[in-house]
Scaffold this motif. Sequence first.
Motif, PDB file in Angstrom:
ATOM      1  N   GLN A  40       0.857  -1.206   0.000  1.00 48.33           N
ATOM      2  CA  GLN A  40       0.000   0.000   0.000  1.00 48.33           C
ATOM      3  C   GLN A  40       0.883   1.242   0.000  1.00 48.33           C
ATOM      4  OE1 GLN A  40      -3.380  -0.053  -0.214  1.00 48.33           O
ATOM      5  NE2 GLN A  40      -3.171  -2.297  -0.421  1.00 48.33           N
ATOM      6  N   VAL A  41       0.716   2.067  -1.033  1.00 51.63           N
ATOM      7  CA  VAL A  41       1.530   3.297  -1.166  1.00 51.63           C
ATOM      8  C   VAL A  41       0.641   4.498  -0.852  1.00 51.63           C
ATOM      9  CG1 VAL A  41       2.898   4.715  -2.740  1.00 51.63           C
ATOM     10  CG2 VAL A  41       2.960   2.198  -2.905  1.00 51.63           C
ATOM     11  N   PRO A  42       1.088   5.344   0.115  1.00 54.09           N
ATOM     12  CA  PRO A  42       0.262   6.535   0.444  1.00 54.09           C
ATOM     13  C   PRO A  42       0.304   7.570  -0.683  1.00 54.09           C
ATOM     14  CG  PRO A  42       2.317   6.599   1.673  1.00 54.09           C
ATOM     15  CD  PRO A  42       2.304   5.270   0.968  1.00 54.09           C
ATOM     16  N   TYR A  43      -0.842   8.230  -0.859  1.00 53.01           N
ATOM     17  CA  TYR A  43      -0.975   9.263  -1.893  1.00 53.01           C
ATOM     18  C   TYR A  43      -1.761  10.425  -1.263  1.00 53.01           C
ATOM     19  CZ  TYR A  43      -2.449  11.639  -6.161  1.00 53.01           C
ATOM     20  OH  TYR A  43      -2.690  12.582  -7.126  1.00 53.01           O
ATOM     21  N   THR A  44      -1.128  11.588  -1.133  1.00 52.77           N
ATOM     22  CA  THR A  44      -1.734  12.752  -0.452  1.00 52.77           C
ATOM     23  C   THR A  44      -2.134  13.820  -1.465  1.00 52.77           C
ATOM     24  OG1 THR A  44      -0.376  12.355   1.534  1.00 52.77           O
ATOM     25  CG2 THR A  44      -1.375  14.559   1.276  1.00 52.77           C
ATOM     26  N   THR A  45      -3.337  14.335  -1.290  1.00 56.93           N
ATOM     27  CA  THR A  45      -3.806  15.457  -2.126  1.00 56.93           C
ATOM     28  C   THR A  45      -4.105  16.657  -1.219  1.00 56.93           C
ATOM     29  OG1 THR A  45      -6.105  14.697  -1.949  1.00 56.93           O
ATOM     30  CG2 THR A  45      -4.821  13.930  -3.846  1.00 56.93           C
ATOM     31  N   TRP A  46      -3.812  17.850  -1.734  1.00 58.84           N
ATOM     32  CA  TRP A  46      -4.040  19.114  -0.992  1.00 58.84           C
ATOM     33  C   TRP A  46      -5.217  19.862  -1.608  1.00 58.84           C
ATOM     34  CZ3 TRP A  46      -1.450  20.074   3.417  1.00 58.84           C
ATOM     35  CH2 TRP A  46      -0.295  19.314   3.666  1.00 58.84           C
ATOM     36  N   HIS A  47      -6.023  20.428  -0.720  1.00 56.10           N
ATOM     37  CA  HIS A  47      -7.208  21.153  -1.180  1.00 56.10           C
ATOM     38  C   HIS A  47      -7.248  22.542  -0.502  1.00 56.10           C
ATOM     39  CE1 HIS A  47      -8.752  17.283  -2.690  1.00 56.10           C
ATOM     40  NE2 HIS A  47      -8.314  16.772  -1.542  1.00 56.10           N
ATOM     41  N   GLN A  48      -7.865  23.464  -1.155  1.00 59.72           N
ATOM     42  CA  GLN A  48      -8.029  24.813  -0.563  1.00 59.72           C
ATOM     43  C   GLN A  48      -9.369  25.401  -0.980  1.00 59.72           C
ATOM     44  OE1 GLN A  48      -5.488  28.105  -1.926  1.00 59.72           O
ATOM     45  NE2 GLN A  48      -5.165  28.636   0.245  1.00 59.72           N
ATOM     46  N   MET A  49     -10.072  25.916   0.003  1.00 60.58           N
ATOM     47  CA  MET A  49     -11.298  26.651  -0.276  1.00 60.58           C
ATOM     48  C   MET A  49     -10.955  28.151  -0.141  1.00 60.58           C
ATOM     49  SD  MET A  49     -14.413  26.075  -1.196  1.00 60.58           S
ATOM     50  CE  MET A  49     -14.845  24.411  -0.650  1.00 60.58           C
ATOM     51  N   PRO A  50     -11.236  28.921  -1.189  1.00 58.92           N
ATOM     52  CA  PRO A  50     -10.798  30.323  -1.174  1.00 58.92           C
ATOM     53  C   PRO A  50     -11.523  31.151  -0.090  1.00 58.92           C
ATOM     54  CG  PRO A  50     -12.273  29.940  -3.016  1.00 58.92           C
ATOM     55  CD  PRO A  50     -11.979  28.587  -2.424  1.00 58.92           C
ATOM     56  N   GLY A  51     -10.809  32.163   0.365  1.00 57.59           N
ATOM     57  CA  GLY A  51     -11.412  33.115   1.304  1.00 57.59           C
ATOM     58  C   GLY A  51     -12.179  34.212   0.567  1.00 57.59           C
ATOM     59  N   GLY A  52     -12.658  35.188   1.358  1.00 52.60           N
ATOM     60  CA  GLY A  52     -13.412  36.303   0.773  1.00 52.60           C
ATOM     61  C   GLY A  52     -12.498  37.372   0.221  1.00 52.60           C
TER      62      GLY A  52
END
Length: 260
Positions: free
Chosen positions: A248-260
């Motif tokens: 099992q190989v870890p796979y990380t994704t980054w997310h961002q919700m924009p501000g105002g």
Amino acid sequence: MLRIQRLLLVSMAVLTSGGLASAFADPLPTYDVSGRNGANGLSGRNGSSGYYDSSGQNGTNAGPAQPGENAGSILLNLSTNSVPTSQTGVVVITGQIMTPNHVTQNVNAAVEIGTSGYIFAEANGGKGGNGGAGGDGGQGGDGRNGRDAFRYSPGENGGNGGNGGNGGNGTPGAPGGKGGSVAIRVKRSDTQLLMVVKSSVYGGDGGSSGSNGDGGRGGYGGRGGSSYSWSETYYRSHYDPATHTTVQVPYTTWHQMPGG
């Protein structure tokens, strides 16, 4: 002739000494029917500041100024004392004065010339009141801060600041009062008495205009909401042919919700 010479000497003393106060210790009668100065206009009230994104309150207008009062009138008859006495330079003053509010007063006096200065007769108009200043506008309220972003919703923009209030209007100065009248009457044989009379008749100055109030500063915009960032880690199966195993190989994704 003695009275004329004495009056001339007194007048020369005034001219050469450079002023009335230095020549005489006690003044002669002063008849003053000058008008009163007009009241100044009341200043307007400043507007209140707005709350959050609301506008500031307008400043109120100033109150009106009052005109100067018109002067009254003076009528004086001057004559030398016709009754022989040991005194010299006695002047009899009769006549009437009318005050600015139209009240008539009789004048009947006898004064000695030579120990005092001038007979003053003043009928000047009162100065007009100055205009009032308008009130300043209130400061606009600051905008509300935007809501911060979270995982399922973007951040909100900050609210607009409120408008500043308008400044109130200033009022113009009021006109000065009218000058009155001064009349001095003497016989031909008593014309030397005019040398000890000082009269002043002029209209009052108009009042100066009041300034308009300053507009209020607009409110600052609210702070925009902060952005929100997060990461998610997944595992993928990977077959390794060298070892004939699956890992099992870890796979990380980054997310961002924009501000105002």
